[in-house]
Design a protein around this motif. Structure first.
Motif, PDB file in Angstrom:
ATOM      1  N   PHE A   1       0.857  -1.183   0.000  1.00 43.76           N
ATOM      2  CA  PHE A   1       0.000   0.000   0.000  1.00 43.76           C
ATOM      3  C   PHE A   1       0.890   1.230   0.000  1.00 43.76           C
ATOM      4  CE2 PHE A   1      -2.734  -3.249   1.808  1.00 43.76           C
ATOM      5  CZ  PHE A   1      -3.906  -3.050   1.094  1.00 43.76           C
ATOM      6  N   CYS A   2       0.590   2.163  -0.893  1.00 48.49           N
ATOM      7  CA  CYS A   2       1.389   3.375  -1.026  1.00 48.49           C
ATOM      8  C   CYS A   2       0.482   4.599  -0.934  1.00 48.49           C
ATOM      9  CB  CYS A   2       2.130   3.385  -2.355  1.00 48.49           C
ATOM     10  SG  CYS A   2       3.127   4.873  -2.604  1.00 48.49           S
ATOM     11  N   GLY A   3       0.699   5.400   0.102  1.00 48.50           N
ATOM     12  CA  GLY A   3      -0.021   6.657   0.238  1.00 48.50           C
ATOM     13  C   GLY A   3       0.770   7.794  -0.375  1.00 48.50           C
ATOM     14  N   THR A   4       0.218   8.990  -0.308  1.00 50.14           N
ATOM     15  CA  THR A   4       0.952  10.157  -0.800  1.00 50.14           C
ATOM     16  C   THR A   4       2.065  10.497   0.188  1.00 50.14           C
ATOM     17  OG1 THR A   4      -0.743  11.539   0.198  1.00 50.14           O
ATOM     18  CG2 THR A   4      -0.893  11.187  -2.170  1.00 50.14           C
ATOM     19  N   ALA A   5       1.684  10.786   1.434  1.00 52.62           N
ATOM     20  CA  ALA A   5       2.611  11.113   2.520  1.00 52.62           C
ATOM     21  C   ALA A   5       1.854  10.888   3.819  1.00 52.62           C
ATOM     22  CB  ALA A   5       3.070  12.572   2.420  1.00 52.62           C
ATOM     23  N   PRO A   6       2.562  10.675   4.924  1.00 51.69           N
ATOM     24  CA  PRO A   6       1.851  10.542   6.197  1.00 51.69           C
ATOM     25  C   PRO A   6       1.083  11.820   6.515  1.00 51.69           C
ATOM     26  CG  PRO A   6       4.159   9.917   6.429  1.00 51.69           C
ATOM     27  CD  PRO A   6       4.001  10.545   5.084  1.00 51.69           C
ATOM     28  N   GLY A   7      -0.097  11.659   7.091  1.00 52.52           N
ATOM     29  CA  GLY A   7      -0.831  12.811   7.584  1.00 52.52           C
ATOM     30  C   GLY A   7      -0.169  13.329   8.856  1.00 52.52           C
ATOM     31  N   THR A   8      -0.613  14.461   9.327  1.00 52.51           N
ATOM     32  CA  THR A   8      -0.021  15.079  10.518  1.00 52.51           C
ATOM     33  C   THR A   8      -0.107  14.167  11.733  1.00 52.51           C
ATOM     34  OG1 THR A   8      -0.549  17.256   9.633  1.00 52.51           O
ATOM     35  CG2 THR A   8      -0.070  17.136  11.986  1.00 52.51           C
ATOM     36  N   VAL A   9      -1.262  13.563  11.982  1.00 50.74           N
ATOM     37  CA  VAL A   9      -1.422  12.681  13.142  1.00 50.74           C
ATOM     38  C   VAL A   9      -0.515  11.455  13.006  1.00 50.74           C
ATOM     39  CG1 VAL A   9      -3.055  11.203  14.401  1.00 50.74           C
ATOM     40  CG2 VAL A   9      -3.753  13.481  13.655  1.00 50.74           C
ATOM     41  N   SER A  10      -0.426  10.887  11.820  1.00 53.59           N
ATOM     42  CA  SER A  10       0.448   9.734  11.599  1.00 53.59           C
ATOM     43  C   SER A  10       1.910  10.098  11.860  1.00 53.59           C
ATOM     44  CB  SER A  10       0.285   9.201  10.179  1.00 53.59           C
ATOM     45  OG  SER A  10      -0.992   8.617  10.030  1.00 53.59           O
ATOM     46  N   ALA A  11       2.328  11.257  11.395  1.00 54.41           N
ATOM     47  CA  ALA A  11       3.708  11.706  11.634  1.00 54.41           C
ATOM     48  C   ALA A  11       3.956  11.904  13.132  1.00 54.41           C
ATOM     49  CB  ALA A  11       3.981  12.991  10.862  1.00 54.41           C
ATOM     50  N   GLN A  12       3.013  12.513  13.824  1.00 50.12           N
ATOM     51  CA  GLN A  12       3.160  12.743  15.267  1.00 50.12           C
ATOM     52  C   GLN A  12       3.228  11.434  16.047  1.00 50.12           C
ATOM     53  OE1 GLN A  12      -0.309  15.187  15.940  1.00 50.12           O
ATOM     54  NE2 GLN A  12       0.810  17.098  15.593  1.00 50.12           N
TER      55      GLN A  12
END
Length: 161
Positions: free
Chosen positions: A16-27
């Motif tokens: 699975f490939c997303g665009t980029a992690p969202g803010t919550v995922s990064a945090q």
């Protein structure tokens, strides 16, 4: 240094490939970690995992022959904040050629479009990377809820059976 580590190895059914992690995922340091994101629930609902995996347990996803990556590895945030220069399609292509999963599934039309360089529809794509087929899914993000459909996710799961 990538925001989230790739979870890639040989013999995977789907990456699975997303665009980029969202803010919550990064945090939180975990893929698809926002409570409004339907990714983990959907994997279970369509039969790709035997139970609903928690975002904090994402590193165990390979036991189900599933992998995770993002098209933009060095940035995070909503798709609307991402620039074309943030994406690394050639790096993704190299990873897929190396690990050779059965399917590369983009978890949003934006990710598929940035990789393929053209407008895309959800579903199986004509292009392949080596032996790997490409599939575009509607985004599970809560921000994209108005475009949500589970049917393409069900079609993807059926390809693995």
């Amino acid at each position: 240094m990538p925001i989230l580590p790739d979870l890639l190895q040989a013999n995977l059914n789907i990456v699975f490939c997303g665009t980029a992690p969202g803010t919550v995922s990064a945090q939180r340091g975990a893929y698809y970690a926002n409570a409004g994101n339907a990714f983990w629930r959907t994997l279970f609902e369509v039969g790709l995992t035997p139970h609903q995996v928690s975002p904090k347990d994402f590193q165990g996803i390979t036991q189900y022959k599933l992998g995770l990556t993002d098209l933009a590895k060095q940035v995070y945030g909503a798709d609307s904040s991402l620039k074309k220069s943030d994406f690394g399609p050639s790096q993704l292509r190299e990873k897929i050629l190396h690990f050779n999963p059965k399917i590369l599934a983009f978890t949003s039309k934006r990710a598929g479009q940035e990789f393929l360089g053209c407008k895309v529809q959800c579903g199986l794509q004509h292009e392949k990377i080596g032996n790997t087929v490409l599939f575009v899914l509607p985004s599970p993000s809560g921000l994209a809820r108005s475009h949500w459909r589970i049917e393409p996710w069900q079609e993807l799961a059926a390809l693995c059976r």
